[in-house]
Write a protein that holds these residues in place. Structure first.
Motif, PDB file in Angstrom:
ATOM      1  N   THR A   7       0.967  -1.067  -0.127  1.00 14.37           N
ATOM      2  CA  THR A   7      -0.120  -0.027  -0.243  1.00 14.37           C
ATOM      3  C   THR A   7       0.886   1.268  -0.095  1.00 14.37           C
ATOM      4  O   THR A   7       2.226   0.973  -0.054  1.00 14.37           O
ATOM      5  N   GLY A   8       0.067   2.446  -0.029  1.00 13.99           N
ATOM      6  CA  GLY A   8       1.020   3.447  -0.062  1.00 13.99           C
ATOM      7  C   GLY A   8       1.313   4.273   1.472  1.00 13.99           C
ATOM      8  O   GLY A   8       2.359   4.729   1.720  1.00 13.99           O
ATOM      9  N   SER A  32      -2.077  -5.637  -3.640  1.00 15.08           N
ATOM     10  CA  SER A  32      -1.927  -4.454  -3.862  1.00 15.08           C
ATOM     11  C   SER A  32      -3.210  -3.948  -3.392  1.00 15.08           C
ATOM     12  O   SER A  32      -4.179  -3.799  -3.860  1.00 15.08           O
ATOM     13  N   ALA A  45      -6.793   4.892  -4.217  1.00 16.19           N
ATOM     14  CA  ALA A  45      -6.710   5.067  -5.389  1.00 16.19           C
ATOM     15  C   ALA A  45      -7.321   6.076  -6.115  1.00 16.19           C
ATOM     16  O   ALA A  45      -8.280   6.780  -5.752  1.00 16.19           O
ATOM     17  N   GLY A 101      -0.671   0.862 -12.465  1.00 10.67           N
ATOM     18  CA  GLY A 101       0.352   1.281 -11.447  1.00 10.67           C
ATOM     19  C   GLY A 101       1.310   1.946 -11.954  1.00 10.67           C
ATOM     20  O   GLY A 101       1.866   1.772 -13.325  1.00 10.67           O
ATOM     21  N   ASP A 140      -2.682   3.853  -9.081  1.00 10.63           N
ATOM     22  CA  ASP A 140      -1.906   3.933  -7.800  1.00 10.63           C
ATOM     23  C   ASP A 140      -0.557   4.024  -8.111  1.00 10.63           C
ATOM     24  O   ASP A 140      -0.050   3.675  -9.345  1.00 10.63           O
ATOM     25  N   SER A 193       0.680  -0.890  -7.496  1.00 11.83           N
ATOM     26  CA  SER A 193       0.268  -2.113  -7.884  1.00 11.83           C
ATOM     27  C   SER A 193       1.308  -2.675  -8.846  1.00 11.83           C
ATOM     28  O   SER A 193       1.564  -3.968  -9.012  1.00 11.83           O
ATOM     29  N   ARG A 251      -8.584  -1.616  -5.007  1.00 13.50           N
ATOM     30  CA  ARG A 251      -8.418  -0.318  -4.360  1.00 13.50           C
ATOM     31  C   ARG A 251      -9.750   0.475  -4.227  1.00 13.50           C
ATOM     32  O   ARG A 251     -10.521   0.373  -5.063  1.00 13.50           O
TER      33      ARG A 251
END
Length: 217
Positions: free
Chosen positions: A7-8, A49, A53, A94, A118, A121, A139
């Motif tokens: 994840t971010g 992932s 997003a 991604g 995102d 991914s 997402r």
């Protein structure tokens, strides 16, 4: 054997972490994300992932779910779609840099047909292929395709995935007129986070991931 989740943001990681899941927050540092996923992959039974997003497809609103059907494990994708209310199946793209402009989102949608974008991914998918692990992506939308993020929102993520509040305040001080857009962005992102929390509860402790056959493990 845990599910490995990419994840971010640290906030996403806190929502997703649990006994059955090891979470890596990329923070936009793709080399570090890939290295950490590579390190953990040998002990994983699948890589997902998951998080928030940006939408690329018109009609997706904050809080909606997209489940990837491009390069993913069909069974895992099917379970995700079944357990995430109203989820749309389609491509998740991604990319290496934040997609913050509405015009750029529209161009990416025309070029790729992807529903959402995102920054993790593609990295997670690459690691999954390298280690021959099942891969999935899901997402929750945080910003619609017709939304451009204000400059203050674009500088708010630290490389470890934490919130860089000083950077946000500095950007806001340089251009106070962006405050209404920043507030709107925060409200819409909150819908994405709430959807992620609800989705996590619906997916269960292993994020609907592959079941290990203990007799053959």
């Amino acid at each position: 054997m845990k599910i490995l989740a990419a994840t971010g943001l640290q906030r996403e990681a806190r929502i997703l972490a649990g006994p059955g899941v090891a979470v890596v927050a990329g923070g936009g540092d793709h080399a570090r994300l890939e290295a950490e996923l590579d390190r953990l992959a040998p002990g994983a039974r699948g890589i997902i992932s998951i998080g928030i997003a940006g939408a690329l497809a018109p009609g997706l609103r904050p809080g909606d779910w997209v489940v990837a059907d491009n390069g993913t494990d069909p069974g895992w994708a099917g379970r995700l779609a079944a357990r995430l209310p109203g989820a749309r199946l389609g491509a998740i793209l991604g990319v290496d840099a934040m997609m913050a402009e509405a015009a750029g989102k529209a161009a990416l949608h025309r070029e790729t047909g992807a529903l959402a974008v995102d920054m993790e991914s593609h990295v997670a998918a690459r690691v999954a292929r390298r280690h021959n692990l099942p891969f999935a992506a899901a997402r929750a939308i945080s910003d619609a395709a017709d939304r451009s993020l204000p400059p203050a929102a674009r500088v708010g993520m630290r490389p470890d995935g934490g919130m860089d509040l000083p950077a946000v305040l500095r950007a806001l001080a340089r251009d106070p007129c962006q405050l209404p857009a920043l507030i709107r962005t925060g409200i819409e992102a909150e819908r994405g986070f709430r959807a992620l929390l609800r989705g996590h509860r619906g997916l269960g402790p292993t994020l609907a991931g592959p079941v290990v056959d203990l007799d053959s493990a």
